[in-house]
Design an enzyme around this catalytic site. Structure first.
Site, mmCIF file in Angstrom:
data_model
loop_
_atom_site.group_PDB
_atom_site.id
_atom_site.type_symbol
_atom_site.label_atom_id
_atom_site.label_comp_id
_atom_site.label_asym_id
_atom_site.label_seq_id
_atom_site.Cartn_x
_atom_site.Cartn_y
_atom_site.Cartn_z
ATOM 1 N N ASN A 16 0.819 -1.201 0.000
ATOM 2 C CA ASN A 16 0.000 0.000 0.000
ATOM 3 C C ASN A 16 0.856 1.255 0.000
ATOM 4 O O ASN A 16 2.049 1.211 0.320
ATOM 5 C CB ASN A 16 -0.877 -0.030 1.255
ATOM 6 C CG ASN A 16 -2.287 0.387 0.942
ATOM 7 O OD1 ASN A 16 -2.506 1.293 0.138
ATOM 8 N ND2 ASN A 16 -3.251 -0.269 1.559
ATOM 9 N N CYS A 17 0.234 2.371 -0.316
ATOM 10 C CA CYS A 17 0.894 3.683 -0.321
ATOM 11 C C CYS A 17 1.637 3.901 0.989
ATOM 12 O O CYS A 17 1.078 3.623 2.036
ATOM 13 C CB CYS A 17 -0.162 4.774 -0.504
ATOM 14 S SG CYS A 17 0.423 6.436 -0.183
ATOM 15 N N PRO A 18 2.864 4.388 1.007
ATOM 16 C CA PRO A 18 3.636 4.869 -0.136
ATOM 17 C C PRO A 18 4.675 3.863 -0.649
ATOM 18 O O PRO A 18 5.556 4.234 -1.413
ATOM 19 C CB PRO A 18 4.371 6.072 0.470
ATOM 20 C CG PRO A 18 4.679 5.633 1.867
ATOM 21 C CD PRO A 18 3.549 4.706 2.280
ATOM 22 N N LEU A 19 4.542 2.592 -0.218
ATOM 23 C CA LEU A 19 5.614 1.634 -0.518
ATOM 24 C C LEU A 19 5.896 1.395 -2.002
ATOM 25 O O LEU A 19 7.072 1.307 -2.385
ATOM 26 C CB LEU A 19 5.357 0.307 0.203
ATOM 27 C CG LEU A 19 5.647 0.337 1.713
ATOM 28 C CD1 LEU A 19 5.351 -1.020 2.334
ATOM 29 C CD2 LEU A 19 7.092 0.721 1.992
#
Lengths: 79, 157
Positions: A16-19
């Protein structure tokens, strides 16, 4: 003739964001200029995020596709 | 390559779960977008720089009416409810594959985010530099303002 040979494939499915962006940045630091990286993601927000990231960093989004909730981005390192 | 790097300046002043994430998420992402990033940690935000501080980051159900599964306000005052709500929230985040604060802080440091601990807060809360992670600088309002005056984005969180 642009060469779209994939140098590295980065699988960020499930992340998920920001990965997805952070991992892509790390991976692109590892490749040479004009080499390509393919990113495979499932985060629907990544469509806009990669567009923004490309605009900010100046790398090239060669191809962006979506199939059954899987997003694929082909990015060319430009600098 | 010749163009100037964009800059973002962030003030992190709170240490509950909802307020601890944005500084690190935005800082690490900005760094990945080739920004030059500075975060100034002040008041409760200073906890986010403590070696063991991230364990203290919690969510307080009292006053928080928008939990994914609402907890009645009166239940929120029962001792231990803060820990229970925090555990619940962290489980939901884990299921959604949200990165942990520890990892996010590590990624920010790795990406070159500059972290400044507020000297005045350290004095007020009697925090020694040894309690903080190694990769920080200590400074005051002038240090932040100098950087912020050249920033393209400034955020107070």
């Amino acid at each position: 003739m642009s060469e779209n040979k994939v140098t590295t494939t980065l699988d960020v499915k499930g992340l998920n964001c920001p990965l997805p962006i952070l991992k892509t940045k790390k991976a692109i630091n590892e490749i040479k200029i004009s080499e390509n990286i393919k990113v495979i993601a499932t985060d629907p927000g990544s469509v806009n995020d990669f567009q923004a990231w490309i605009e900010s960093t100046g790398h090239e989004l060669v191809e962006s596709t979506e199939e059954n909730g899987i997003f694929r981005y082909l990015i060319k390192k430009t600098k | 390559m010749s163009e100037k790097k964009k800059k973002i300046a962030i003030i992190a002043s709170k240490a509950n779960l909802a307020d601890a994430y944005p500084p690190f998420i935005l800082a690490s992402t900005a760094a990945a977008m080739d920004y030059e990033v500075s975060i100034f940690f002040t008041f409760f935000g200073l906890n986010l720089l403590k070696k063991k501080g991230l364990k203290k980051v919690k969510i307080t159900p009292v006053g928080e009416t928008a939990m994914p599964k609402p907890i009645p306000q009166i239940v929120g005052i029962i001792p231990g409810m803060t820990d229970i709500a925090t555990t619940m929230m962290k489980n939901w985040m884990k299921k959604a594959n949200v990165v942990s604060l520890e990892e996010l802080r590590e990624l920010s440091i790795e990406a070159g985010v500059k972290m400044i601990a507020c000297q005045m807060t350290m004095d007020v809360m009697k925090v020694k530099k040894e309690e903080l992670i190694d990769e920080i600088e200590v400074g005051g309002a002038a240090t932040f303002l100098q950087f912020a005056s050249e920033a393209d984005i400034t955020l107070y969180i």
